[in-house]
Design an enzyme around this catalytic site. Sequence first.
Site, PDB file in Angstrom:
ATOM      1  N   ARG A 103       7.758 -26.155  12.998  1.00  0.00           N
ATOM      2  CA  ARG A 103       6.937 -24.945  12.971  1.00  0.00           C
ATOM      3  C   ARG A 103       6.462 -24.531  14.357  1.00  0.00           C
ATOM      4  O   ARG A 103       6.485 -23.348  14.700  1.00  0.00           O
ATOM      5  CB  ARG A 103       5.750 -25.140  12.016  1.00  0.00           C
ATOM      6  CG  ARG A 103       4.794 -23.957  11.934  1.00  0.00           C
ATOM      7  CD  ARG A 103       5.487 -22.606  11.883  1.00  0.00           C
ATOM      8  NE  ARG A 103       6.522 -22.527  10.852  1.00  0.00           N
ATOM      9  CZ  ARG A 103       7.483 -21.625  10.840  1.00  0.00           C
ATOM     10  NH1 ARG A 103       7.587 -20.739  11.823  1.00  0.00           N
ATOM     11  NH2 ARG A 103       8.380 -21.605   9.872  1.00  0.00           N
ATOM     12  N   LYS A 138      -2.403  -6.973  28.175  1.00  0.00           N
ATOM     13  CA  LYS A 138      -2.777  -7.065  26.752  1.00  0.00           C
ATOM     14  C   LYS A 138      -1.924  -8.139  26.082  1.00  0.00           C
ATOM     15  O   LYS A 138      -1.033  -7.865  25.284  1.00  0.00           O
ATOM     16  CB  LYS A 138      -2.605  -5.713  26.084  1.00  0.00           C
ATOM     17  CG  LYS A 138      -3.541  -4.644  26.659  1.00  0.00           C
ATOM     18  CD  LYS A 138      -3.265  -3.281  26.058  1.00  0.00           C
ATOM     19  CE  LYS A 138      -4.169  -2.223  26.677  1.00  0.00           C
ATOM     20  NZ  LYS A 138      -3.880  -0.868  26.162  1.00  0.00           N
ATOM     21  N   LYS A 170      -9.678   1.707  37.252  1.00  0.00           N
ATOM     22  CA  LYS A 170      -9.586   2.486  36.030  1.00  0.00           C
ATOM     23  C   LYS A 170     -10.771   3.439  35.919  1.00  0.00           C
ATOM     24  O   LYS A 170     -11.644   3.486  36.798  1.00  0.00           O
ATOM     25  CB  LYS A 170      -9.488   1.555  34.825  1.00  0.00           C
ATOM     26  CG  LYS A 170      -8.334   0.532  34.963  1.00  0.00           C
ATOM     27  CD  LYS A 170      -7.924  -0.070  33.661  1.00  0.00           C
ATOM     28  CE  LYS A 170      -6.991   0.835  32.916  1.00  0.00           C
ATOM     29  NZ  LYS A 170      -6.454   0.210  31.683  1.00  0.00           N
ATOM     30  N   GLU A 200      -5.926   4.683  38.260  1.00  0.00           N
ATOM     31  CA  GLU A 200      -5.653   5.404  37.017  1.00  0.00           C
ATOM     32  C   GLU A 200      -6.207   6.822  37.125  1.00  0.00           C
ATOM     33  O   GLU A 200      -7.370   7.015  37.487  1.00  0.00           O
ATOM     34  CB  GLU A 200      -6.310   4.683  35.845  1.00  0.00           C
ATOM     35  CG  GLU A 200      -6.127   5.387  34.513  1.00  0.00           C
ATOM     36  CD  GLU A 200      -6.924   4.732  33.400  1.00  0.00           C
ATOM     37  OE1 GLU A 200      -6.305   4.031  32.576  1.00  0.00           O
ATOM     38  OE2 GLU A 200      -8.153   4.909  33.370  1.00  0.00           O
ATOM     39  N   ASP A 221      -2.207   8.391  33.031  1.00  0.00           N
ATOM     40  CA  ASP A 221      -2.583   7.935  31.699  1.00  0.00           C
ATOM     41  C   ASP A 221      -2.584   9.052  30.669  1.00  0.00           C
ATOM     42  O   ASP A 221      -3.247  10.081  30.850  1.00  0.00           O
ATOM     43  CB  ASP A 221      -3.971   7.287  31.761  1.00  0.00           C
ATOM     44  CG  ASP A 221      -4.337   6.580  30.483  1.00  0.00           C
ATOM     45  OD1 ASP A 221      -3.471   5.880  29.922  1.00  0.00           O
ATOM     46  OD2 ASP A 221      -5.488   6.724  30.043  1.00  0.00           O
TER      47      ASP A 221
END
Length: 283
Positions: A103, A138, A170, A200, A221
Site C-alpha cells: 500500500r 500548492k 503578491k 504579481e 494573474d
Amino acid sequence: MTSPSLPSIMIEPLVRMALLEDLGRAGDLTSDAIVPAEARATTALVARQPGVVAGLDLARLAFQLIDPEIGMHIERRDGATLAAGDVIAVLSGPARGILTAERVALNFLCRLSGIATATASVVAAVKDSKARIVCTRKTTPGLRAIEKYAVRIGGGGNHRFGLDDAVLIKDNHVAIAGGVTAALQRAKQAVGHLVKIELEVDSLAQLREALDQGVDAVLLDNMSPDMLAEAVAMVAGRAVTEASGRITPATAPSIAATGVDLISIGWLTHSVSVLDIGLDFRS
C-alpha cells in the site's frame, strides 16, 4: 536529455515515515498471521489506465526497507507512457514483505504518476507554443520535493521550491508595502544580487509601473487572453511573463497563444487524480 532523479537520501525519510505510519505499534497483523514466513511470490505492478509513470524509486524503496530480499525489475521507467494493462515492474521475494509494503509503495506510485500524467496532458495541449508548464507551492505538506519531481517527469518545470529561493511579490505584499514601486524597491534593497524578483499584477497599470521599476518576472494573474496578449506586447522581452489562474488543458492553448513564457498551474499538485496502478500476483 537526462531524466530527472531524486537521490535516495532525499526520499528515504519520506518512505520510512510512511511505512512506520502504516505499521503502527504491532506491524502487519494480517500478513504475519496468514502468510508463512518462508512463502515467496512473484508479483507485478500493472497500470489499470493510461498515463505516465513516476515514483518507481519510492516504490522500490518501500519494498526493500521492509525486506531487502525483495527484488524489483523495472519494465517501464519513470516518464514512460503507459497503456492500460502495461506491466510497470515485476517483484519477487518474500511474500510477507511484498504484502506489507504494497500500500505504501502504491500510494507513492499512484500519486506521483497522477501528477506526471496530468502535467503531460497540459504540456501536450501547448506543444505548438513556446509556453512552458510549471507547478506552484500548492503541494502536499512534506511531499513537495517528490511532487515537483513528478511534474518534471511529466514534461513540466518547477516554480520556486519554497519561500527562500526567489522573491514573489503578491497582491497582499503590495497592499501592505503601499504600492508596486515601494514593494519592488524594498525587495531590491533586501535581497542578494542572485535572487530573482517576480511581481504579481492584475492590471496593465500595475504592469507598466513594475516595468518602469525593473523586475525579473511578472505573474499575470487571472487575465483574459486578449489582456495577456496586450501585457506580453507591453513587456516586449524585458521580463519573463507567467500566466496563472484556473488554467486547464482546454484553456491552456489560448493562454499559450498569447506569447507568455510560463503557465503556472496549482491543481497539478494540489487536487490531481491518482493514476490507478495495482499489484497483481503471478505465482
